[in-house]
Design an enzyme around this catalytic site. Structure first.
Site, PDB file in Angstrom:
ATOM      1  N   HIS A  80       0.845  -1.209   0.000  1.00 45.48           N
ATOM      2  CA  HIS A  80       0.000   0.000   0.000  1.00 45.48           C
ATOM      3  C   HIS A  80       0.879   1.259   0.000  1.00 45.48           C
ATOM      4  O   HIS A  80       0.578   2.246  -0.665  1.00 45.48           O
ATOM      5  CB  HIS A  80      -0.901   0.029   1.236  1.00 45.48           C
ATOM      6  CG  HIS A  80      -1.836  -1.139   1.358  1.00 45.48           C
ATOM      7  ND1 HIS A  80      -1.671  -2.124   2.300  1.00 45.48           N
ATOM      8  CD2 HIS A  80      -2.941  -1.477   0.664  1.00 45.48           C
ATOM      9  CE1 HIS A  80      -2.647  -3.015   2.186  1.00 45.48           C
ATOM     10  NE2 HIS A  80      -3.431  -2.648   1.199  1.00 45.48           N
ATOM     11  N   GLN A 103      -0.329  -4.216  -9.165  1.00 48.42           N
ATOM     12  CA  GLN A 103      -0.278  -5.354 -10.095  1.00 48.42           C
ATOM     13  C   GLN A 103      -0.471  -6.678  -9.341  1.00 48.42           C
ATOM     14  O   GLN A 103      -0.806  -7.693  -9.937  1.00 48.42           O
ATOM     15  CB  GLN A 103       1.070  -5.326 -10.837  1.00 48.42           C
ATOM     16  CG  GLN A 103       1.350  -6.497 -11.760  1.00 48.42           C
ATOM     17  CD  GLN A 103       0.395  -6.583 -12.941  1.00 48.42           C
ATOM     18  OE1 GLN A 103      -0.287  -5.612 -13.272  1.00 48.42           O
ATOM     19  NE2 GLN A 103       0.325  -7.754 -13.558  1.00 48.42           N
TER      20      GLN A 103
HETATM   21  P1  AMP Z   1      -6.226  -4.282  -0.552  1.00 51.79           P
HETATM   22  O1  AMP Z   1      -6.117  -3.445   0.689  1.00 51.79           O
HETATM   23  O2  AMP Z   1      -5.738  -5.678  -0.402  1.00 51.79           O
HETATM   24  O3  AMP Z   1      -7.586  -4.181  -1.208  1.00 51.79           O
HETATM   25  O4  AMP Z   1      -5.218  -3.622  -1.594  1.00 51.79           O
HETATM   26  C1  AMP Z   1      -5.291  -2.254  -1.923  1.00 51.79           C
HETATM   27  C2  AMP Z   1      -4.395  -1.977  -3.096  1.00 51.79           C
HETATM   28  O5  AMP Z   1      -3.046  -2.312  -2.747  1.00 51.79           O
HETATM   29  C3  AMP Z   1      -4.753  -2.818  -4.335  1.00 51.79           C
HETATM   30  O6  AMP Z   1      -4.649  -2.004  -5.489  1.00 51.79           O
HETATM   31  C4  AMP Z   1      -3.708  -3.891  -4.326  1.00 51.79           C
HETATM   32  O7  AMP Z   1      -3.420  -4.412  -5.598  1.00 51.79           O
HETATM   33  C5  AMP Z   1      -2.511  -3.151  -3.756  1.00 51.79           C
HETATM   34  N1  AMP Z   1      -1.545  -4.091  -3.186  1.00 51.79           N
HETATM   35  C6  AMP Z   1      -1.786  -5.057  -2.263  1.00 51.79           C
HETATM   36  N2  AMP Z   1      -0.663  -5.776  -2.031  1.00 51.79           N
HETATM   37  C7  AMP Z   1       0.298  -5.252  -2.832  1.00 51.79           C
HETATM   38  C8  AMP Z   1       1.669  -5.570  -3.069  1.00 51.79           C
HETATM   39  N3  AMP Z   1       2.283  -6.569  -2.427  1.00 51.79           N
HETATM   40  N4  AMP Z   1       2.355  -4.824  -3.959  1.00 51.79           N
HETATM   41  C9  AMP Z   1       1.740  -3.806  -4.631  1.00 51.79           C
HETATM   42  N5  AMP Z   1       0.451  -3.461  -4.456  1.00 51.79           N
HETATM   43  C10 AMP Z   1      -0.264  -4.174  -3.573  1.00 51.79           C
END
Ligand code: AMP
Length: 285
Positions: free
Chosen positions: A39, A150
């Site tokens: 994030h 991604q």
């Molecule tokens: P989430 O809180 O899991 O819904 O994720 C929020 C955003 O963070 C989404 O756009 C995810 O793709 C991104 N995200 C989650 N984990 C990663 C990671 N390891 N690397 C890059 N972006 C991430």
């Protein structure tokens, strides 16, 4: 500095209007909280491109299936706000579910075709919930840029399609996957893993690397690449493969033969006990 936190729609619109009046461009980073370095990288990308960075923290109920982890999904709000402050976030939008889905709510967004494959096949309705909440966030915040990882490749592809199809005036920026030192992609769900599962969870990244190596050596048969992924995952005793896929990065349709000029996505979903992890690798020949 602690960011301004708003939990309702009227103060959100007011804060955004204030930033606009000040001549600032708006960047939106949608999240479900339990923030980590993945994030953080999106927030950094937003800060580099926009004058006012908005992070939404909302565990969106409509993207969880009835047997999924909606209730136990981590919600460490105080820590998240601290991280947002340290990262230079200007505004956090943290609504209650009833603010986003008041009684009588009826409208949902479907990105046909893209929503039913890969993770959509094992999580029916998931991407309908994702597309709906993201479009709502776009309408509420009206960002110039929105930042996604991604890591959730199918989600990123689906949102790009939705923005194009529905003429949403936002530029979607997709940021690279952030990993632990041993290759495991950062995820809020990693904290569900016990020590043994955590150790074996590196199999996703290792399987993707092995498949890439074989493609670099000349392998072009999609079915063979899929088998390499599946066999590699099976070598971890606690891993339970949900899918191993070799798909066109644009249509997400299965690829029979890899060819030059056709970007291909290698994608994995693997369960460790009740925890489902995903990872992927984009191949450009
Ligand atoms: P989430 O809180 O899991 O819904 O994720 C929020 C955003 O963070 C989404 O756009 C995810 O793709 C991104 N995200 C989650 N984990 C990663 C990671 N390891 N690397 C890059 N972006 C991430």
């Amino acid at each position: 500095m602690t960011p301004v936190v708003v939990r309702d729609i009227a103060p959100l619109r007011e804060a955004i209007a204030g930033a606009r009046r000040g001549g600032l461009s708006i960047g939106l980073v949608p999240t479900m909280g339990a923030l980590h370095a993945g994030h953080h990288s999106l927030i950094e990308a937003a800060r580099a491109r926009t004058g006012c960075v908005v992070v939404s923290i909302f565990v969106n109920p409509t993207q969880f299936g009835p047997k999924e982890d909606l209730r136990r999904y981590p919600r460490p709000l105080a820590r998240d706000l601290e991280l947002c402050g340290e990262a230079g976030v200007d505004l956090v939008f943290h609504p209650e579910p009833s603010v986003m889905y008041p009684p009588g709510y009826r409208t949902f967004v479907e990105v046909t075709g893209l929503q039913d494959v890969l993770c959509g096949a094992s999580r029916p309705g998931h991407f309908r919930g994702v597309a709906t909440v993201v479009l709502k966030l776009f309408n509420l915040v009206q960002p110039d840029f929105a930042f996604f990882g991604q890591k959730d490749a199918q989600q990123a592809r689906l949102i790009q399609q939705m923005v194009r199809d529905l003429n949403v005036p936002v530029e979607v920026v997709i940021c690279p996957i952030i990993r632990e030192a041993d290759g495991l992609a950062l995820s809020s769900r990693n904290e569900y893993l016990d020590a043994q599962q955590r150790q074996q969870a590196t199999i996703l990244h290792r399987a993707l690397q092995e498949a890439r190596r074989r493609i670099e050596e000349g392998e072009r048969d999609g079915a063979v690449v899929r088998r390499i992924l599946a066999e590699h995952v099976a070598s971890a005793p606690s891993a339970d493969l949900d899918y191993a896929a070799v798909v066109d990065a644009d249509s997400l349709a299965s690829v029979a033969r890899l060819s030059t000029g056709q970007p291909v996505l290698l994608a994995l979903a693997v369960k460790f006990g009740g925890t489902r992890l995903i990872d992927n690798l984009l191949i450009q020949l």
